[in-house]
Design a protein around this motif. Structure first.
Motif, PDB file in Angstrom:
ATOM      1  N   HIS A  15       0.828  -1.205   0.000  1.00  0.00           N
ATOM      2  CA  HIS A  15       0.000   0.000   0.000  1.00  0.00           C
ATOM      3  C   HIS A  15       0.866   1.261   0.000  1.00  0.00           C
ATOM      4  N   ARG A  16       0.457   2.254  -0.788  1.00  0.00           N
ATOM      5  CA  ARG A  16       1.148   3.544  -0.823  1.00  0.00           C
ATOM      6  C   ARG A  16       0.501   4.448   0.227  1.00  0.00           C
ATOM      7  N   ARG A  17       1.120   4.490   1.405  1.00  0.00           N
ATOM      8  CA  ARG A  17       0.534   5.204   2.529  1.00  0.00           C
ATOM      9  C   ARG A  17       1.351   6.406   2.983  1.00  0.00           C
ATOM     10  N   LEU A  18       2.630   6.460   2.653  1.00  0.00           N
ATOM     11  CA  LEU A  18       3.530   7.452   3.246  1.00  0.00           C
ATOM     12  C   LEU A  18       3.603   8.726   2.415  1.00  0.00           C
ATOM     13  N   GLY A  19       3.498   9.877   3.100  1.00  0.00           N
ATOM     14  CA  GLY A  19       3.694  11.167   2.466  1.00  0.00           C
ATOM     15  C   GLY A  19       5.105  11.668   2.700  1.00  0.00           C
ATOM     16  N   VAL A  20       5.363  12.932   2.302  1.00  0.00           N
ATOM     17  CA  VAL A  20       6.704  13.512   2.440  1.00  0.00           C
ATOM     18  C   VAL A  20       7.144  13.540   3.898  1.00  0.00           C
ATOM     19  N   SER A  21       6.275  14.008   4.795  1.00  0.00           N
ATOM     20  CA  SER A  21       6.684  14.130   6.195  1.00  0.00           C
ATOM     21  C   SER A  21       7.006  12.771   6.804  1.00  0.00           C
ATOM     22  N   ASP A  22       6.201  11.751   6.489  1.00  0.00           N
ATOM     23  CA  ASP A  22       6.487  10.417   7.010  1.00  0.00           C
ATOM     24  C   ASP A  22       7.823   9.900   6.492  1.00  0.00           C
ATOM     25  N   ALA A  23       8.075  10.098   5.190  1.00  0.00           N
ATOM     26  CA  ALA A  23       9.325   9.616   4.601  1.00  0.00           C
ATOM     27  C   ALA A  23      10.536  10.342   5.203  1.00  0.00           C
ATOM     28  N   VAL A  24      10.414  11.660   5.409  1.00  0.00           N
ATOM     29  CA  VAL A  24      11.505  12.426   6.022  1.00  0.00           C
ATOM     30  C   VAL A  24      11.773  11.931   7.437  1.00  0.00           C
ATOM     31  N   VAL A  25      10.722  11.679   8.200  1.00  0.00           N
ATOM     32  CA  VAL A  25      10.880  11.236   9.588  1.00  0.00           C
ATOM     33  C   VAL A  25      11.546   9.861   9.641  1.00  0.00           C
ATOM     34  N   ILE A  26      11.192   8.967   8.731  1.00  0.00           N
ATOM     35  CA  ILE A  26      11.829   7.648   8.698  1.00  0.00           C
ATOM     36  C   ILE A  26      13.321   7.801   8.421  1.00  0.00           C
ATOM     37  N   GLY A  27      13.698   8.690   7.491  1.00  0.00           N
ATOM     38  CA  GLY A  27      15.107   8.943   7.230  1.00  0.00           C
ATOM     39  C   GLY A  27      15.816   9.547   8.427  1.00  0.00           C
ATOM     40  N   LEU A  28      15.171  10.514   9.087  1.00  0.00           N
ATOM     41  CA  LEU A  28      15.764  11.141  10.273  1.00  0.00           C
ATOM     42  C   LEU A  28      15.948  10.124  11.392  1.00  0.00           C
ATOM     43  N   GLY A  29      14.956   9.264  11.585  1.00  0.00           N
ATOM     44  CA  GLY A  29      15.042   8.271  12.636  1.00  0.00           C
ATOM     45  C   GLY A  29      16.231   7.358  12.462  1.00  0.00           C
ATOM     46  N   SER A  30      16.568   7.054  11.223  1.00  0.00           N
ATOM     47  CA  SER A  30      17.721   6.190  10.968  1.00  0.00           C
ATOM     48  C   SER A  30      19.026   6.953  11.098  1.00  0.00           C
TER      49      SER A  30
END
Length: 424
Positions: A15-30
């Motif tokens: 499913h395509r669920r992630l927007g820009v903010s979600d994707a940025v946060v996943i990158g920041l978390g890593s």
């Protein structure tokens, strides 16, 4: 064109669920979790006062890689990242080698982050806590992407708050000394390169965004926007925190520190902040571990679809719409490593694998045409050269072990091809 209905989707689509903010946060978390608490001390040991130069060099290479990855991800918005790009642009072998380097290197990163959690939460039971963390976060990923994105957003907020407290305390304590920021006074070129290679381990989190291509809404726009945003925010955080720590501990104190941020606030006279930093470090490592397990499982999914790994790992859960078998296998392997591995050796080994991965990404970007959105030629060329230089500037043990594992992967690919050829 509108997204197909749930009924129209193939059973193995995500499913395509992630927007820009979600994707940025996943990158920041890593990125933030991995680098601030794991890479600063070994980088200072390599470069001394050249730490900030190494950080800048790592950021330049990371920018080139991010730009190349973003352009490729917009063209190929599928799970797998450079595994897909290498296969499509350079051929099956290079795609396979990229996927192999990513899975092996990032599995080692998962173990390093799990052990970091253990060392801060309960030093006497590091391995037991690490195993528990892996099991718990594998379950979170199994339950679906939205829960992972929400948890990662919370983790990033906590970590940034802790880092802000450390920086403010360091610069206002009266113990900070600008003279300790005499950049490069005792650094060598080899030390700066090695520090950049080790710090690159911390910048590699934006790969999580590209490997989630099938779960991002409007990937042609979202991925190219999310990658540089995550990288830019991380660079600012790294530079400010590194300067604060250096100003209090100095290059030698930082190099000798086992817990640099805790030592910084303690030296600044803020003992009350030490437990807060310990909790922040554990939370940061959990954020990295969450994103790492997620990214490795998606690359495993992509390689399994092409039968470079057992095809059963390509299954997608009918309810949660996640690659559940791949996640369980990745989680099981990381559990074994977390129970037995050494955290320091994992960083250099992981860096070598990730740099090899991005070298292939940049080589793939070099083949793009202007109509395909090719970046300025200097960007992928500089990224390719930078990845190779930093990889072979790492500690010798990391270079030898990393090269051996890549050779094993290449040999496995060749043997499988030979067997398939005989069958046909």
């Amino acid at each position: 064109m509108s997204e197909p209905s749930a009924a129209a989707r193939l059973p193995d689509e995500l499913h395509r669920r992630l927007g820009v903010s979600d994707a940025v946060v996943i990158g920041l978390g890593s990125m933030i979790g991995a680098g601030i608490f794991a890479a600063l001390a070994p980088a200072a040991h390599a470069a001394g006062s050249g730490l900030l130069l190494g950080l800048a060099l790592a950021a330049v290479v990371a920018y080139c890689n991010a730009t190349s990855s973003a352009r490729l991800a917009a063209l190929y918005p599928a799970s797998g990242g450079t595994y897909v790009y290498g296969r499509e642009r350079l051929g099956d072998f290079w795609g396979y080698l990229a996927g192999w380097a990513f899975i092996v290197g990032k599995t080692a990163s998962c173990a390093a982050m799990a052990l970091t959690v253990g060392s801060y939460v309960w030093p006497g039971q590091t391995h037991a806590v690490a195993v528990t963390a892996v099991v718990a976060l594998t379950a979170v990923n199994y339950a679906g992407m939205q829960k992972s994105a929400l948890l990662t957003r919370t983790i990033v907020a906590v970590v940034l708050a802790v880092l802000a407290a450390v920086v403010v305390d360091a610069f206002t304590s009266g113990t900070a000394d600008a003279a300790r920021l005499d950049v490069g006074s005792d650094a060598t070129s080899g030390g700066v390169l090695q520090a950049a290679g080790l710090l690159f381990f911390a910048f590699a989190g934006y790969a999580r965004i590209a490997t989630l291509g099938e779960e991002v809404r409007d990937p042609a726009r979202t991925i190219p926007r999310a990658i540089p945003l995550a990288l830019g925010i991380t660079l600012v955080v790294y530079a400010v925190v590194a300067a604060a720590v250096l100003s209090v501990l100095g290059p030698k104190g930082l190099a000798d520190a086992t817990a640099p941020l805790s030592d910084t606030v303690r030296s600044a006279g803020a003992d009350w902040l030490v437990p807060v930093v310990r909790v922040g470090a554990a939370v940061a490592a959990l954020g990295s571990l969450l994103a790492l397990i997620l990214g490795v499982s998606r690359t495993t999914l992509a390689m399994a679809r092409d039968r470079h790994l057992p095809h059963g790992l390509a299954a997608v859960h009918p309810k949660f719409k996640v690659p559940h078998r791949a996640e369980l296998v990745v989680g099981a392997v990381v559990v074994v490593l977390a129970a037995t591995a050494d955290v320091r050796g994992a960083i250099g080994f992981s860096s070598f694998g990730v740099l090899a991965y991005y070298a292939i990404a940049n080589a793939s970007a070099c083949t793009l045409t202007p109509a395909e959105g090719r970046p300025a030629r200097i960007i992928p060329v500089a990224g390719l050269a930078g990845c190779l230089v930093l990889a072979f500037a790492l500690p010798l043990a990391s270079v030898i072990s990393g090269a051996a594992v890549l050779t094993l992967g290449a040999a496995t690919f060749g043997i499988r091809r030979a067997v398939d050829a005989r069958r046909t």
